[in-house]
Design an enzyme around this catalytic site. Structure first.
Site, mmCIF file in Angstrom:
data_model
loop_
_atom_site.group_PDB
_atom_site.id
_atom_site.type_symbol
_atom_site.label_atom_id
_atom_site.label_comp_id
_atom_site.label_asym_id
_atom_site.label_seq_id
_atom_site.Cartn_x
_atom_site.Cartn_y
_atom_site.Cartn_z
ATOM 1 C CG ASP A 104 24.829 39.463 20.487
ATOM 2 O OD1 ASP A 104 23.969 38.840 19.813
ATOM 3 O OD2 ASP A 104 24.518 40.280 21.359
ATOM 4 N NE ARG A 135 22.264 37.350 14.983
ATOM 5 C CZ ARG A 135 22.443 38.416 15.771
ATOM 6 N NH1 ARG A 135 22.866 38.259 17.017
ATOM 7 N NH2 ARG A 135 22.202 39.636 15.313
ATOM 8 C CE LYS A 201 19.126 45.638 15.775
ATOM 9 N NZ LYS A 201 18.443 44.333 15.759
#
Length: 215
Positions: A104, A135, A201
């Site tokens: 992440d 990503r 989020k």
């Protein structure tokens, strides 16, 4: 309350136990959220300390500070006081790093790499293609908009550091694209983040906190 952990496959909680009020309980800071601010420190030659985050945290992404250390930043940690700080440098350099265990923070590292001297080669990314967006491809495309040479495979992202310029950044509905590329806006002008509300989020007050750094 006593819990029996059977190799993380089954948990046994006996009946008749009573919860106790701990009085005060400090929730550890989120290491991924911290990573954006460490990255800002890295590219702006400033120092940012994140409180309530143990250097011995079980959060995998706490390692992001050490990755910045490998790129030339000064990293300080205090186990007793529970904080980690990163201080940037004008001598950031590229690295080769496997980020399979810290996925992440890949987009954030890609942005930092754009400002570093030399090439940064990030591997271990195969599973990033099926996140909120691809990503691997998404940061590559947006870095290219900023004048940075970037290449990708199904498992890697390679960034040639340079002199990135402002651009309108597509977030692809991905909160981490918005926050990662916002980091660049703390160093260069005319970074526009499309659909900035996607940060809700995971980090609803991100823009407020970011603004406070420059006030």
């Amino acid at each position: 309350v006593h819990v029996e952990n059977e190799s993380y496959q089954r948990y046994i909680i006996r009946a008749g136990q009573t919860y106790q009020n701990p009085g005060e309980y400090i929730v550890e800071a989120d290491a991924i959220s911290a990573s954006y601010f460490w990255a800002i420190a890295a590219i702006t030659k400033s120092r940012i300390k994140v409180l309530h985050l143990s250097p011995e945290s079980k959060q995998g992404d706490v390692y992001f500070a050490d990755i910045l250390g490998q790129m030339g930043c000064k990293v300080e940690k205090n186990k007793e006081e529970q904080w980690i700080s990163v201080e940037g440098t004008d001598k950031l350099h590229g690295i080769t790093i496997d980020m399979n265990d810290t996925p992440d923070t890949v987009q954030t590292l890609a942005v930092v790499a754009a400002f570093a001297k030399g090439t940064t080669h990030i591997i271990g990314l195969k599973h990033l293609k099926i996140k909120e967006t691809d990503r691997i491809e998404a940061p590559k495309k947006e870095l290219q908009k900023m004048g940075i040479h970037a290449e990708s495979t199904n498992n890697s992202l390679t960034i040639q550091g340079g002199n990135p310029h402002g651009a309108s950044i597509e977030t692809y509905g991905d909160h981490r694209m918005a926050m990662s590329f916002a980091v660049a806006g703390m160093r260069i002008e005319r970074i526009e983040i499309q659909n900035p509300e996607v940060v809700s989020k995971s980090f609803p007050n991100f823009w407020i906190l970011l603004k406070s750094l420059s006030s």
